[in-house]
Design a protein around this motif. Sequence first.
Motif, PDB file in Angstrom:
ATOM      1  N   MET A   1       0.836  -1.197   0.000  1.00 25.90           N
ATOM      2  CA  MET A   1       0.000   0.000   0.000  1.00 25.90           C
ATOM      3  C   MET A   1       0.869   1.243   0.000  1.00 25.90           C
ATOM      4  O   MET A   1       1.877   1.305   0.707  1.00 25.90           O
ATOM      5  N   GLU A   2       0.425   2.221  -0.753  1.00 24.14           N
ATOM      6  CA  GLU A   2       1.100   3.509  -0.812  1.00 24.14           C
ATOM      7  C   GLU A   2       0.049   4.607  -0.896  1.00 24.14           C
ATOM      8  O   GLU A   2      -0.996   4.418  -1.498  1.00 24.14           O
ATOM      9  N   LEU A   3       0.362   5.755  -0.313  1.00 28.67           N
ATOM     10  CA  LEU A   3      -0.490   6.928  -0.445  1.00 28.67           C
ATOM     11  C   LEU A   3       0.129   7.886  -1.453  1.00 28.67           C
ATOM     12  O   LEU A   3       1.334   8.135  -1.410  1.00 28.67           O
ATOM     13  N   GLU A   4      -0.705   8.417  -2.338  1.00 27.01           N
ATOM     14  CA  GLU A   4      -0.249   9.437  -3.264  1.00 27.01           C
ATOM     15  C   GLU A   4      -1.202  10.623  -3.164  1.00 27.01           C
ATOM     16  O   GLU A   4      -2.399  10.488  -3.423  1.00 27.01           O
ATOM     17  N   PHE A   5      -0.671  11.756  -2.763  1.00 28.40           N
ATOM     18  CA  PHE A   5      -1.492  12.947  -2.592  1.00 28.40           C
ATOM     19  C   PHE A   5      -1.657  13.650  -3.930  1.00 28.40           C
ATOM     20  O   PHE A   5      -0.678  13.938  -4.618  1.00 28.40           O
ATOM     21  N   LEU A   6      -2.919  13.932  -4.268  1.00 26.17           N
ATOM     22  CA  LEU A   6      -3.241  14.609  -5.517  1.00 26.17           C
ATOM     23  C   LEU A   6      -3.609  16.072  -5.280  1.00 26.17           C
ATOM     24  O   LEU A   6      -3.734  16.836  -6.239  1.00 26.17           O
ATOM     25  N   GLY A   7      -3.798  16.431  -4.040  1.00 18.53           N
ATOM     26  CA  GLY A   7      -4.098  17.796  -3.662  1.00 18.53           C
ATOM     27  C   GLY A   7      -3.941  17.956  -2.175  1.00 18.53           C
ATOM     28  O   GLY A   7      -4.406  17.098  -1.407  1.00 18.53           O
ATOM     29  N   THR A   8      -3.288  19.030  -1.738  1.00 19.68           N
ATOM     30  CA  THR A   8      -2.984  19.202  -0.312  1.00 19.68           C
ATOM     31  C   THR A   8      -3.399  20.571   0.212  1.00 19.68           C
ATOM     32  O   THR A   8      -3.116  20.889   1.361  1.00 19.68           O
ATOM     33  N   ASN A   9      -4.055  21.377  -0.597  1.00 18.87           N
ATOM     34  CA  ASN A   9      -4.450  22.712  -0.167  1.00 18.87           C
ATOM     35  C   ASN A   9      -5.818  22.698   0.495  1.00 18.87           C
ATOM     36  O   ASN A   9      -6.666  21.853   0.198  1.00 18.87           O
ATOM     37  N   ALA A  10      -6.053  23.678   1.358  1.00 15.07           N
ATOM     38  CA  ALA A  10      -7.355  23.864   1.990  1.00 15.07           C
ATOM     39  C   ALA A  10      -8.121  24.970   1.283  1.00 15.07           C
ATOM     40  O   ALA A  10      -7.545  25.995   0.923  1.00 15.07           O
ATOM     41  N   GLY A  11      -9.403  24.760   1.066  1.00 10.25           N
ATOM     42  CA  GLY A  11     -10.271  25.826   0.575  1.00 10.25           C
ATOM     43  C   GLY A  11     -10.207  26.053  -0.917  1.00 10.25           C
ATOM     44  O   GLY A  11     -11.170  25.787  -1.640  1.00 10.25           O
ATOM     45  N   VAL A  12      -9.102  26.583  -1.395  1.00 12.62           N
ATOM     46  CA  VAL A  12      -8.969  26.920  -2.813  1.00 12.62           C
ATOM     47  C   VAL A  12      -7.620  26.432  -3.317  1.00 12.62           C
ATOM     48  O   VAL A  12      -6.663  26.301  -2.549  1.00 12.62           O
ATOM     49  N   PRO A  13      -7.510  26.157  -4.625  1.00 17.22           N
ATOM     50  CA  PRO A  13      -6.209  25.759  -5.165  1.00 17.22           C
ATOM     51  C   PRO A  13      -5.281  26.962  -5.271  1.00 17.22           C
ATOM     52  O   PRO A  13      -5.713  28.115  -5.235  1.00 17.22           O
ATOM     53  N   SER A  14      -4.006  26.690  -5.381  1.00 19.47           N
ATOM     54  CA  SER A  14      -3.014  27.729  -5.625  1.00 19.47           C
ATOM     55  C   SER A  14      -2.136  27.286  -6.785  1.00 19.47           C
ATOM     56  O   SER A  14      -2.286  26.169  -7.298  1.00 19.47           O
ATOM     57  N   LEU A  15      -1.228  28.124  -7.203  1.00 21.83           N
ATOM     58  CA  LEU A  15      -0.319  27.749  -8.281  1.00 21.83           C
ATOM     59  C   LEU A  15       0.586  26.599  -7.865  1.00 21.83           C
ATOM     60  O   LEU A  15       1.082  25.855  -8.708  1.00 21.83           O
ATOM     61  N   GLN A  16       0.801  26.444  -6.560  1.00 24.72           N
ATOM     62  CA  GLN A  16       1.712  25.410  -6.070  1.00 24.72           C
ATOM     63  C   GLN A  16       0.996  24.107  -5.704  1.00 24.72           C
ATOM     64  O   GLN A  16       1.588  23.037  -5.806  1.00 24.72           O
ATOM     65  N   ARG A  17      -0.279  24.214  -5.279  1.00 19.23           N
ATOM     66  CA  ARG A  17      -0.944  23.017  -4.754  1.00 19.23           C
ATOM     67  C   ARG A  17      -2.406  22.978  -5.206  1.00 19.23           C
ATOM     68  O   ARG A  17      -3.061  24.015  -5.330  1.00 19.23           O
ATOM     69  N   ASN A  18      -2.900  21.764  -5.405  1.00 17.69           N
ATOM     70  CA  ASN A  18      -4.306  21.561  -5.729  1.00 17.69           C
ATOM     71  C   ASN A  18      -5.104  21.364  -4.446  1.00 17.69           C
ATOM     72  O   ASN A  18      -4.532  21.209  -3.360  1.00 17.69           O
ATOM     73  N   VAL A  19      -6.438  21.361  -4.573  1.00 22.12           N
ATOM     74  CA  VAL A  19      -7.280  21.106  -3.410  1.00 22.12           C
ATOM     75  C   VAL A  19      -7.368  19.601  -3.146  1.00 22.12           C
ATOM     76  O   VAL A  19      -6.903  18.777  -3.912  1.00 22.12           O
ATOM     77  N   THR A  20      -8.043  19.258  -2.060  1.00 25.28           N
ATOM     78  CA  THR A  20      -7.884  17.953  -1.423  1.00 25.28           C
ATOM     79  C   THR A  20      -8.262  16.748  -2.277  1.00 25.28           C
ATOM     80  O   THR A  20      -9.365  16.669  -2.827  1.00 25.28           O
ATOM     81  N   SER A  21      -7.349  15.806  -2.331  1.00 25.95           N
ATOM     82  CA  SER A  21      -7.602  14.464  -2.845  1.00 25.95           C
ATOM     83  C   SER A  21      -6.374  13.618  -2.577  1.00 25.95           C
ATOM     84  O   SER A  21      -5.242  14.122  -2.606  1.00 25.95           O
ATOM     85  N   MET A  22      -6.592  12.356  -2.294  1.00 27.42           N
ATOM     86  CA  MET A  22      -5.455  11.438  -2.130  1.00 27.42           C
ATOM     87  C   MET A  22      -5.865  10.046  -2.589  1.00 27.42           C
ATOM     88  O   MET A  22      -7.029   9.661  -2.495  1.00 27.42           O
ATOM     89  N   ALA A  23      -4.897   9.322  -3.115  1.00 23.02           N
ATOM     90  CA  ALA A  23      -5.132   7.965  -3.613  1.00 23.02           C
ATOM     91  C   ALA A  23      -4.417   6.973  -2.712  1.00 23.02           C
ATOM     92  O   ALA A  23      -3.234   7.149  -2.389  1.00 23.02           O
ATOM     93  N   LEU A  24      -5.140   5.943  -2.300  1.00 21.12           N
ATOM     94  CA  LEU A  24      -4.528   4.820  -1.592  1.00 21.12           C
ATOM     95  C   LEU A  24      -4.294   3.733  -2.633  1.00 21.12           C
ATOM     96  O   LEU A  24      -5.233   3.089  -3.110  1.00 21.12           O
ATOM     97  N   ARG A  25      -3.039   3.584  -3.011  1.00 17.91           N
ATOM     98  CA  ARG A  25      -2.668   2.638  -4.064  1.00 17.91           C
ATOM     99  C   ARG A  25      -2.521   1.244  -3.454  1.00 17.91           C
ATOM    100  O   ARG A  25      -1.740   1.050  -2.514  1.00 17.91           O
ATOM    101  N   MET A  26      -3.256   0.280  -3.998  1.00 21.42           N
ATOM    102  CA  MET A  26      -3.230  -1.093  -3.479  1.00 21.42           C
ATOM    103  C   MET A  26      -3.045  -2.072  -4.623  1.00 21.42           C
ATOM    104  O   MET A  26      -3.773  -3.052  -4.759  1.00 21.42           O
ATOM    105  N   PHE A  27      -2.071  -1.815  -5.463  1.00 17.35           N
ATOM    106  CA  PHE A  27      -1.877  -2.631  -6.656  1.00 17.35           C
ATOM    107  C   PHE A  27      -1.364  -4.025  -6.320  1.00 17.35           C
ATOM    108  O   PHE A  27      -1.709  -4.989  -7.003  1.00 17.35           O
ATOM    109  N   GLU A  28      -0.571  -4.160  -5.281  1.00 15.30           N
ATOM    110  CA  GLU A  28      -0.119  -5.491  -4.875  1.00 15.30           C
ATOM    111  C   GLU A  28      -1.226  -6.248  -4.165  1.00 15.30           C
ATOM    112  O   GLU A  28      -1.343  -7.469  -4.297  1.00 15.30           O
ATOM    113  N   GLU A  29      -2.059  -5.533  -3.398  1.00 18.90           N
ATOM    114  CA  GLU A  29      -3.091  -6.170  -2.594  1.00 18.90           C
ATOM    115  C   GLU A  29      -4.334  -6.540  -3.391  1.00 18.90           C
ATOM    116  O   GLU A  29      -4.913  -7.612  -3.188  1.00 18.90           O
TER     117      GLU A  29
END
Length: 309
Positions: A1-29
Amino acid sequence: MELEFLGTNAGVPSLQRNVTSMALRMFEERRTFWLFDCGEATQHQILRSSLKLSKLEKIFVTHLHGDHIFGLPGLLSSRAYQGGTTKLTMYGPPGLKQFIDVSLTLSQSRIEYELEVVEHTGGTVFEDQEFTVESLLLDHRVDSYGYRITEKDKAGSLDLKRMSEYGLKPGPVYGKLKRGESIDLGDGRMLKPEDVLGSPKKGRVVTILGDTRPCDNVLTLARDADLLVHEATFMDDLKESAYNYHHCTSVQAAEAALRAGAKELILTHFSSRYKDMEHLQPLLEEARTVFPNTLLAEELVLFPVQRHT
């Protein structure tokens, strides 16, 4: 299992970061990945990663604020065009199904795969032979839920030397022993799984929280977790602002990890006032004074879920 963050900002996106989302990768499982929240432009972030929407199996929504769900209609519509034909199940608070139905109906979007929306108010929201997902209500301006993902314990590895001593060769018998079935050796003896299996592999626990103030349910969800993902919208000098906006500081997240006995903490959901990773370092430093094994979420970077014994 691995976590991959697709967005880490609160409220609104910025040029550096997207808003919230994360993927729990379970390709082996299970050869799939699960998505937790889906802020605007999540599908664009997926295009920048190695993830494929055809492998998306489940989406867990913490709450219905726009920075956590505005990416859903576009992602659901695009999935079929990217090879997604298998069933997709979404879990989230009451109102999620209405949001999806209205968005897809008014935009005349065609979903050619089976889409199931499961609304919940906490409890066990999913379970199969490999995983259990539990949810509890947190403390936010709207109903916001955290999720505890528990990997079930697995049988230990077969002792190949012992198997050879019993005259057993690789084949179906190996699978039966791994499944916990005894084997008739044909000479009046029964070979039990515990005779040739090593110690069971303890399943991992990942806790992913929605937006919240400090509350008891955070500790329940994070109890002895191998990995806790906790919002840290502000530094601790803005504790009053965090309370007023129903959020947490980096120190409060670290205190929760410490009290819950979590093994590792990843901070995310940062205010856009912290422009980039350099400006986020003070949040990390003050959290580590309370809970040393703390990391900052960084988008499109893989975080392995370690197996702690």
